[in-house]
Design an enzyme around this catalytic site. Structure first.
Site, PDB file in Angstrom:
ATOM      1  N   ARG A 106       0.876  -1.187   0.000  1.00  0.00           N
ATOM      2  CA  ARG A 106       0.000   0.000   0.000  1.00  0.00           C
ATOM      3  C   ARG A 106       0.902   1.222   0.000  1.00  0.00           C
ATOM      4  O   ARG A 106       1.673   1.435   0.929  1.00  0.00           O
ATOM      5  CB  ARG A 106      -0.921   0.001   1.230  1.00  0.00           C
ATOM      6  CG  ARG A 106      -1.663   1.308   1.381  1.00  0.00           C
ATOM      7  CD  ARG A 106      -2.777   1.256   2.408  1.00  0.00           C
ATOM      8  NE  ARG A 106      -3.915   0.518   1.911  1.00  0.00           N
ATOM      9  CZ  ARG A 106      -5.143   0.588   2.454  1.00  0.00           C
ATOM     10  NH1 ARG A 106      -5.372   1.349   3.498  1.00  0.00           N
ATOM     11  NH2 ARG A 106      -6.132  -0.110   1.950  1.00  0.00           N
ATOM     12  N   HIS A 133      -7.502   0.611  -6.388  1.00  0.00           N
ATOM     13  CA  HIS A 133      -7.685  -0.279  -5.232  1.00  0.00           C
ATOM     14  C   HIS A 133      -8.325  -1.580  -5.745  1.00  0.00           C
ATOM     15  O   HIS A 133      -9.484  -1.878  -5.468  1.00  0.00           O
ATOM     16  CB  HIS A 133      -8.583   0.419  -4.199  1.00  0.00           C
ATOM     17  CG  HIS A 133      -8.506  -0.149  -2.822  1.00  0.00           C
ATOM     18  ND1 HIS A 133      -7.684  -1.207  -2.495  1.00  0.00           N
ATOM     19  CD2 HIS A 133      -9.161   0.183  -1.679  1.00  0.00           C
ATOM     20  CE1 HIS A 133      -7.836  -1.489  -1.205  1.00  0.00           C
ATOM     21  NE2 HIS A 133      -8.721  -0.665  -0.691  1.00  0.00           N
ATOM     22  N   GLN A 136     -10.066  -4.171  -3.416  1.00  0.00           N
ATOM     23  CA  GLN A 136     -11.378  -3.708  -2.975  1.00  0.00           C
ATOM     24  C   GLN A 136     -12.433  -4.063  -4.038  1.00  0.00           C
ATOM     25  O   GLN A 136     -13.509  -4.576  -3.708  1.00  0.00           O
ATOM     26  CB  GLN A 136     -11.332  -2.180  -2.767  1.00  0.00           C
ATOM     27  CG  GLN A 136     -12.632  -1.585  -2.302  1.00  0.00           C
ATOM     28  CD  GLN A 136     -13.012  -2.015  -0.894  1.00  0.00           C
ATOM     29  OE1 GLN A 136     -12.257  -1.849   0.031  1.00  0.00           O
ATOM     30  NE2 GLN A 136     -14.195  -2.582  -0.744  1.00  0.00           N
ATOM     31  N   ASP A 227     -17.486   6.525  -1.129  1.00  0.00           N
ATOM     32  CA  ASP A 227     -16.185   6.452  -0.451  1.00  0.00           C
ATOM     33  C   ASP A 227     -15.928   7.848   0.126  1.00  0.00           C
ATOM     34  O   ASP A 227     -16.627   8.810  -0.233  1.00  0.00           O
ATOM     35  CB  ASP A 227     -15.107   6.063  -1.488  1.00  0.00           C
ATOM     36  CG  ASP A 227     -13.702   5.970  -0.897  1.00  0.00           C
ATOM     37  OD1 ASP A 227     -13.568   5.862   0.345  1.00  0.00           O
ATOM     38  OD2 ASP A 227     -12.718   6.013  -1.681  1.00  0.00           O
ATOM     39  N   CYS A 267     -16.587   1.301   0.801  1.00  0.00           N
ATOM     40  CA  CYS A 267     -15.371   0.504   1.048  1.00  0.00           C
ATOM     41  C   CYS A 267     -14.902   0.638   2.499  1.00  0.00           C
ATOM     42  O   CYS A 267     -14.161  -0.206   2.977  1.00  0.00           O
ATOM     43  CB  CYS A 267     -14.278   0.908   0.079  1.00  0.00           C
ATOM     44  SG  CYS A 267     -13.841   2.650   0.200  1.00  0.00           S
ATOM     45  N   ARG A 295     -13.598  -8.919   1.707  1.00  0.00           N
ATOM     46  CA  ARG A 295     -12.189  -8.614   1.431  1.00  0.00           C
ATOM     47  C   ARG A 295     -11.348  -9.854   1.726  1.00  0.00           C
ATOM     48  O   ARG A 295     -10.452 -10.206   0.977  1.00  0.00           O
ATOM     49  CB  ARG A 295     -11.702  -7.442   2.308  1.00  0.00           C
ATOM     50  CG  ARG A 295     -12.372  -6.094   2.071  1.00  0.00           C
ATOM     51  CD  ARG A 295     -12.051  -5.539   0.704  1.00  0.00           C
ATOM     52  NE  ARG A 295     -10.640  -5.501   0.432  1.00  0.00           N
ATOM     53  CZ  ARG A 295      -9.797  -4.519   0.805  1.00  0.00           C
ATOM     54  NH1 ARG A 295     -10.269  -3.459   1.432  1.00  0.00           N
ATOM     55  NH2 ARG A 295      -8.513  -4.578   0.502  1.00  0.00           N
TER      56      ARG A 295
END
Ligand code: CP
Ligand code: NVA
Length: 308
Positions: A106, A133, A136, A227, A267, A295
């Site tokens: 990340r 992402h 996700q 988000d 998310c 996830r």
């Protein structure tokens, strides 16, 4: 012909690194882990996690997924490793890939992630960059498939910033044939290259719509998604973005415009009363915590494929 073995040793830097068949395969495997107690043993395999930004879900779901595969993970905090002192990515990547079998990174720029992948001899996974992402998006489409079974004729509306999460949803939507609508304030549209690439993949001219009108976008939608307005790294823009995004909140009025069986996704982490109301977070339409659980299942399937 689709061959799942081709997934082994692959990098997953972008949703576009997978074909439609590969994503379908990973989502089916994820369902088998989730519902059929499928066991695949990767004893002695090690996942290295390098996170330059905060994380709850991605970090813990990767660790849980790796444990469920019988392997283990090493969580590298840049502040307590030499990464924080500025050791070059090309050196870090070559060293870590001698200890670990797969790396989840990340970081800020997509080019840093690509640099890790260039020098690592083991698969590298995008655990979020400023640009995408993709892990996700895998969990999101797993959640959508569980709910609706068929993806055909579904409309997914993302209300908010044209950010990393939006980009991966656009790419995945293009690959899987789901209509994606983006509703964002003027000036916050997704990157033009992302839109262009997605349109090249999915040549149905109606597949993608970008509008500055959330009500128009929500009409008849099956999935409303949002988000945070300010992503990690944008802390200094928070005040101005809060103003610019006024009206781009998923609330009851907006949900009423969607299909009567619409679900709401986020998310997470969420800022209640900004991009989503508390009422909607707690409403029966929310599948947000299933999405968070997924996830782990989706990443267990991803790891199982890359480590094969
Ligand atoms: N959705 C998500 O990536 O959450 P974290 O930042 O907690 O990992
Ligand atoms: N767009 C958000 C997603 C957090 C999971 C961010 O990058 O901070």
């Amino acid at each position: 012909m689709f061959n799942p073995k081709k997934l082994a040793k692959k990098n997953f830097l972008s949703s576009l690194d997978m074909s439609r068949e590969e994503i379908d395969y990973i989502l089916e495997l994820a369902k088998n882990f989730k519902y059929n107690n499928l066991e695949i043993n990767y004893k002695n395999k090690i996942l290295g996690l390098v996170f330059d930004k905060a994380s709850t879900r991605t970090r813990v779901s990767f660790q849980a997924a790796m444990s469920r595969l019988g392997g283990s993970s090493i969580d590298l905090n840049p502040l307590t490793s030499q990464i924080g002192r500025g050791e070059l990515i090309k050196d870090t990547a070559r060293v870590l890939s001698r200890y670990c079998d797969v790396l989840a990174i990340r970081t800020f720029s997509q080019s840093n992630l690509e640099e890790y992948a260039k020098w690592s001899t083991k698969p590298v996974i995008n655990a979020l960059t400023d640009f995408e992402h993709p892990c996700q998006a895998l969990a999101d489409f797993l959640t959508i498939k569980e709910e609706f079974h068929e993806l055909k004729n579904l409309v997914l509306t993302f209300v908010g910033d044209g950010n990393n999460v939006a980009n991966s949803l656009i790419f995945c939507g293009a690959l899987l044939g789901v209509e994606v609508r983006i509703a964002c304030p003027k000036g916050y549209e997704p990157n033009a290259l992302v839109l262009k690439k997605a349109m090249e993949i999915n040549n149905n001219k109606d597949f993608l719509k970008v509008t500055n009108n959330p009500i128009e976008a929500a009409l008849g939608s099956n999935i409303l998604y949002t988000d945070v307005w300010s992503s990690m790294g944008e802390e200094n823009q928070k005040e101005s973005k809060d103003k610019d995004f006024d009206g781009f909140c998923i609330n009851h009025d907006l949900l009423r415009k969607a299909d009567k069986n619409a679900i709401v996704l986020h998310c997470l982490p969420a800022y209640r009363s900004k991009e989503i109301t508390d009422e909607i977070m707690e409403s029966p339409n929310n599948r947000i915590f299933e999405q968070a659980e997924n996830r782990m299942h989706a990443q267990q399937a991803l790891l199982a494929c890359l480590l094969k």
